[in-house]
Structure formats: structure tokens, C-alpha cells
Design a protein around this motif. Structure first.
Motif, PDB file in Angstrom:
ATOM      1  N   VAL A  24       0.721  -1.255  -0.081  1.00 15.33           N
ATOM      2  CA  VAL A  24       0.061   0.151  -0.128  1.00 15.33           C
ATOM      3  C   VAL A  24       0.755   1.303   0.127  1.00 15.33           C
ATOM      4  N   ALA A  25       1.998   1.319   0.816  1.00  9.52           N
ATOM      5  CA  ALA A  25       2.755   2.342   0.698  1.00  9.52           C
ATOM      6  C   ALA A  25       3.702   2.610  -0.568  1.00  9.52           C
ATOM      7  N   ALA A  26       3.920   1.489  -1.341  1.00  9.24           N
ATOM      8  CA  ALA A  26       4.590   1.688  -2.770  1.00  9.24           C
ATOM      9  C   ALA A  26       3.541   2.328  -3.497  1.00  9.24           C
ATOM     10  N   ILE A  27       2.182   1.707  -3.671  1.00 15.67           N
ATOM     11  CA  ILE A  27       1.273   2.230  -4.551  1.00 15.67           C
ATOM     12  C   ILE A  27       1.103   3.693  -3.956  1.00 15.67           C
ATOM     13  N   ASN A  28       1.159   4.122  -2.956  1.00 18.39           N
ATOM     14  CA  ASN A  28       0.684   5.638  -2.487  1.00 18.39           C
ATOM     15  C   ASN A  28       1.811   6.644  -3.109  1.00 18.39           C
ATOM     16  N   THR A  29       3.335   5.950  -2.897  1.00 24.50           N
ATOM     17  CA  THR A  29       4.310   6.589  -3.657  1.00 24.50           C
ATOM     18  C   THR A  29       4.348   6.900  -5.276  1.00 24.50           C
ATOM     19  N   LEU A  30       3.793   5.749  -5.688  1.00 24.95           N
ATOM     20  CA  LEU A  30       3.703   5.679  -7.116  1.00 24.95           C
ATOM     21  C   LEU A  30       2.718   6.665  -7.487  1.00 24.95           C
ATOM     22  N   ASN A  31       1.379   6.788  -6.768  1.00 27.59           N
ATOM     23  CA  ASN A  31       0.296   7.571  -7.307  1.00 27.59           C
ATOM     24  C   ASN A  31       0.705   9.034  -7.032  1.00 27.59           C
TER      25      ASN A  31
END
Length: 135
Positions: A24-31
Motif C-alpha cells: 500500500v505504501a509503494a502504491i501511494n508513492t507511485l500515485n
């Protein structure tokens, strides 16, 4: 009564929760990176259109009966655009005159700047005009 338990379920559950949090943290950073990139691309496009508008405005002086300002580094200086889509954009146009075989050519370098501070983008367009009418 109960079968023998070795306590393997709790570490497994914690590991799965940790992996999900990291995903979830990686997806948030990519967004966030994607949103920032989109904003910069939009600002860059606005700066390009501001520079193109400055070049077109400057060329109008040489291709019409309008009285042009003196051909110099500040041909058009800090023109603030306030139209839709180009607010917070500045145009600067410099002019350089060259003669070739008795014909006058004007090189117009238009710089469009949009945004403020670290988010500011700049685009430069250069055109050459052969003046039939003008200075």
C-alpha cells in the motif's frame, strides 16, 4: 483436548500484514509521483503555448502595418498573460536583425514562463521572419 500448537499463526499473520502495508505504501508513492509528473507536464505545456503566443505576437509586428518596437533584447518584456489557461505566465521576446543580400531578417526568440518558485517551467521558441513591412 486441543492439538499441540506451536504458535506459528501469529508470526505468519504479522508478516502478511507487514507485506500488505509495504505494498500500500509503494502504491501511494507511485500515485504521488504520477500526480506530480502530470502537474509538471501540464505546466510545461502552458509555458510552451505562452512562448508560442509571444512568437506569434512579435511576428505580427513584422508581417502587418503595425509599428514595431525597436528590435532589441527587450522587444516584448514581461508581458503577463491573464487569459484562460495561461494565467500566471510571462512572455519575453528578444529580437535580432540580420541582413542577407540586402534583405532584412529578424530572429525572434520567445520565452514563456509559467508557475512560481521550484515549480516554474520555461519554454523557448525561436522563429525567423523576413519583414516586408516593419522597422
Amino acid at each position: 483436548m486441543f492439538p499441540k500448537q506451536s504458535g506459528f499463526g501469529l508470526p505468519t499473520a504479522l508478516f502478511v500484514i507487514l507485506v500488505i502495508i509495504l505494498i500500500v505504501a509503494a502504491i501511494n508513492t507511485l500515485n504521488q509521483i504520477n500526480a506530480d509528473t502530470y502537474g509538471r507536464q501540464w505546466l510545461s505545456l502552458r509555458a510552451f503555448y505562452a512562448a508560442e503566443s509571444g512568437a506569434n505576437l512579435a511576428a505580427t509586428y513584422f508581417l502587418s502595418d503595425l509599428t514595431a518596437p525597436a528590435c532589441s533584447n527587450s522587444f516584448i518584456n514581461n508581458l503577463n498573460l491573464s487569459g484562460n489557461g495561461l494565467n500566471d505566465c510571462l512572455i519575453n521576446v528578444s529580437c535580432e536583425q540580420q541582413s542577407d543580400n540586402g534583405e532584412d531578417f529578424f530572429t525572434l526568440t520567445s520565452t514563456g514562463q509559467c508557475g512560481q518558485g521550484s515549480g516554474q517551467t520555461t519554454r523557448i521558441i525561436q522563429i525567423r521572419v523576413k519583414a516586408e513591412i516593419g522597422p
